[in-house]
Write a protein that holds these residues in place. Sequence first.
Motif, PDB file in Angstrom:
ATOM      1  N   PHE A   1       0.817  -1.250   0.026  1.00  0.00           N
ATOM      2  CA  PHE A   1       0.058   0.056  -0.085  1.00  0.00           C
ATOM      3  C   PHE A   1       0.859   1.255  -0.071  1.00  0.00           C
ATOM      4  O   PHE A   1       1.793   1.352   0.895  1.00  0.00           O
ATOM      5  N   TRP A   2       0.732   2.055  -1.054  1.00  0.00           N
ATOM      6  CA  TRP A   2       1.402   3.184  -1.043  1.00  0.00           C
ATOM      7  C   TRP A   2       0.741   4.629  -1.757  1.00  0.00           C
ATOM      8  O   TRP A   2      -0.413   4.459  -2.386  1.00  0.00           O
ATOM      9  N   TYR A   3       1.138   5.622  -1.403  1.00  0.00           N
ATOM     10  CA  TYR A   3       0.524   6.911  -1.765  1.00  0.00           C
ATOM     11  C   TYR A   3       1.509   7.323  -3.036  1.00  0.00           C
ATOM     12  O   TYR A   3       2.669   7.337  -3.076  1.00  0.00           O
ATOM     13  N   ASN A   4       0.650   7.711  -4.187  1.00  0.00           N
ATOM     14  CA  ASN A   4       1.366   8.066  -5.438  1.00  0.00           C
ATOM     15  C   ASN A   4       1.528   9.666  -5.336  1.00  0.00           C
ATOM     16  O   ASN A   4       2.189  10.114  -6.222  1.00  0.00           O
ATOM     17  N   TYR A   5       0.959  10.332  -4.153  1.00  0.00           N
ATOM     18  CA  TYR A   5       0.851  11.745  -4.331  1.00  0.00           C
ATOM     19  C   TYR A   5       1.434  12.186  -2.891  1.00  0.00           C
ATOM     20  O   TYR A   5       0.993  11.557  -2.023  1.00  0.00           O
ATOM     21  N   LEU A   6       1.787  13.317  -2.750  1.00  0.00           N
ATOM     22  CA  LEU A   6       2.084  14.084  -1.578  1.00  0.00           C
ATOM     23  C   LEU A   6       0.699  14.542  -1.069  1.00  0.00           C
ATOM     24  O   LEU A   6      -0.248  14.639  -1.850  1.00  0.00           O
ATOM     25  N   SER A   7       0.681  15.022   0.379  1.00  0.00           N
ATOM     26  CA  SER A   7      -0.408  15.970   0.621  1.00  0.00           C
ATOM     27  C   SER A   7      -0.062  17.225   0.422  1.00  0.00           C
ATOM     28  O   SER A   7       1.068  17.780   0.327  1.00  0.00           O
ATOM     29  N   ASP A   8      -1.216  18.019   0.299  1.00  0.00           N
ATOM     30  CA  ASP A   8      -1.069  19.569  -0.061  1.00  0.00           C
ATOM     31  C   ASP A   8      -0.974  20.227   1.198  1.00  0.00           C
ATOM     32  O   ASP A   8      -0.881  21.561   1.210  1.00  0.00           O
ATOM     33  N   GLY A   9      -1.094  19.857   2.240  1.00  0.00           N
ATOM     34  CA  GLY A   9      -0.749  20.285   3.584  1.00  0.00           C
ATOM     35  C   GLY A   9      -2.026  20.921   4.238  1.00  0.00           C
ATOM     36  O   GLY A   9      -2.012  21.367   5.410  1.00  0.00           O
ATOM     37  N   GLU A  10      -3.172  20.624   3.391  1.00  0.00           N
ATOM     38  CA  GLU A  10      -4.539  21.241   4.073  1.00  0.00           C
ATOM     39  C   GLU A  10      -5.339  19.965   3.868  1.00  0.00           C
ATOM     40  O   GLU A  10      -6.773  20.102   3.881  1.00  0.00           O
ATOM     41  N   GLY A  11      -4.754  18.707   4.102  1.00  0.00           N
ATOM     42  CA  GLY A  11      -5.706  17.602   4.003  1.00  0.00           C
ATOM     43  C   GLY A  11      -6.131  17.041   2.793  1.00  0.00           C
ATOM     44  O   GLY A  11      -7.261  16.209   2.845  1.00  0.00           O
ATOM     45  N   TRP A  12      -5.589  17.454   1.527  1.00  0.00           N
ATOM     46  CA  TRP A  12      -6.156  16.906   0.475  1.00  0.00           C
ATOM     47  C   TRP A  12      -4.892  16.500  -0.494  1.00  0.00           C
ATOM     48  O   TRP A  12      -3.738  16.385  -0.127  1.00  0.00           O
ATOM     49  N   VAL A  13      -5.000  16.190  -1.866  1.00  0.00           N
ATOM     50  CA  VAL A  13      -4.075  15.648  -2.746  1.00  0.00           C
ATOM     51  C   VAL A  13      -3.172  16.939  -3.207  1.00  0.00           C
ATOM     52  O   VAL A  13      -3.638  17.774  -3.575  1.00  0.00           O
ATOM     53  N   GLY A  14      -1.881  16.505  -3.037  1.00  0.00           N
ATOM     54  CA  GLY A  14      -0.545  17.374  -3.474  1.00  0.00           C
ATOM     55  C   GLY A  14      -0.055  16.992  -4.751  1.00  0.00           C
ATOM     56  O   GLY A  14      -0.603  16.513  -5.505  1.00  0.00           O
ATOM     57  N   GLU A  15       1.118  17.123  -4.742  1.00  0.00           N
ATOM     58  CA  GLU A  15       2.113  17.092  -6.042  1.00  0.00           C
ATOM     59  C   GLU A  15       2.358  15.435  -6.060  1.00  0.00           C
ATOM     60  O   GLU A  15       2.333  14.659  -5.002  1.00  0.00           O
ATOM     61  N   GLN A  16       2.579  14.990  -7.259  1.00  0.00           N
ATOM     62  CA  GLN A  16       3.176  13.543  -7.386  1.00  0.00           C
ATOM     63  C   GLN A  16       4.378  13.398  -6.485  1.00  0.00           C
ATOM     64  O   GLN A  16       5.411  14.033  -6.563  1.00  0.00           O
TER      65      GLN A  16
END
Length: 478
Positions: free
Chosen positions: A399-414
Amino acid sequence: MSQKDSVCSRSYFVVVMVFVHVYILNVMALLLYVYYTSESAHSPTDSGALPPSGQGAAPPQGPLVPSQPPSPEPVSQQQQQQQAMVLGRLRRLEGIKVGHKQKVDLVPNKIHYLKTLSLKPLLFEIANFLSEEECKLVIHLAKLKGLQESQITPSDIQQEAIDEMDISKEEIFNLLDYNQDGQLQMKEVLTHTRFGDGVWITPENIREIYTGLEADPDGNGLLSLEEFKQLNTNAFQTYLRQRGVQKSELVRNSKHTWLYQGEGAHQILRTIRHRVIRLTKLPPEIVEHSEPLQVVKYDQGGHYHAHHDSGPIYAETSCFHTKLVANGSTPLETSCRYVTVLFYLNNVSGGGETAFPVADNRTYDELSLIQNDVDLRDTRRNCDRANLLVKPLQGTALFWYNYLSDGEGWVGEQDEYSLHGGCVVTKGTKWIANNWINIDPDAQRQNQFQQAVSKYTNEEGPAEWAVDNIYKDLHVEL
């Protein structure tokens, strides 16, 4: 449209003129990527551009949309946060440190442990996620559904469309010349062939093609602009077609199918989906409206060179799953797979490891993946050089994340460190399954999608039919 944007748009088909092994749709994504990363490197005011990344599975890209209707009104950061609150903040698990184990509640009266394998990307391993019986049943259902080739051998390109493109050799050359030194190095050529499906070009292949086409008369392994100009637009295409392509030379060599997991699906498939919800702790409505389960079979000799499951997000990028509700059209599409959950369905007699070439590297640089003819993305030759190798064990999940967090609880950069591939199977057969959780980095679009798909499945027809229509383009691309 500005002159730069015009050059970028007209350049999508360019690499097809040079490299037949990359499908037209993926080349469009490649050149837009080159354009924006070049802008990022040379324009300090362009803060929206992302650093370079590598597709295989790459990364998955979609078609260029010829028409350009008016774009929707821009959404402020506050509005984005408000939209995110509609679905709730995306919970993101913590890795703590490599080797850390934490209990996770997946099945009643059974203890599972989440083991951190890397922090870049944030990657976990869960032993015994599936039982032996569940694994066998998934394989059985996949066989009943029928598997298809994951990638077909490239055929003739639409030469008529290419001939209509108005683009100079100088423009092509400048886009490919990553470091702008006036020469095309072999690793620059190789780097720009690592997007999407097609033939996996090696340094030996490049030399063979150069020799066959007499493209490098001085034999220094570099192409000057003048040497580049001597190539016909379809020279590489013609050469590769005449030479022929083996399955082992493709970006991937496998078969796959899709199994619906929504309401009305086989109980085991529903159970796996609910277990994934408990594992990822993501909103159930997002997981339920994500892609069906992909089941993949690798026979002996099968492989998948290192790639990203989802591409980088630019302002001009839209997601496959939310494009139905987006008010407008964008030139670039990607799968927006926030999370990957990979299941090993059998024990493999030889090979078949999952490689993460740059896991926990201090830095990521696309060109540095190729050094002295050693390509870290080549899973037929260099799997043993990967920073992390995971042996396939029946029932284990990654199980892994393909994107970072945007710092606000949503999807950020790849997360570029999520680069991974399937090592060649040296003995026996390898079966895996993939659950991808699709989330649009634009919270407003994701919220609109959730509302629309609920109405779509409730009013327009059976849920399985709706899911197939939402993801049909993505399935073709895979």
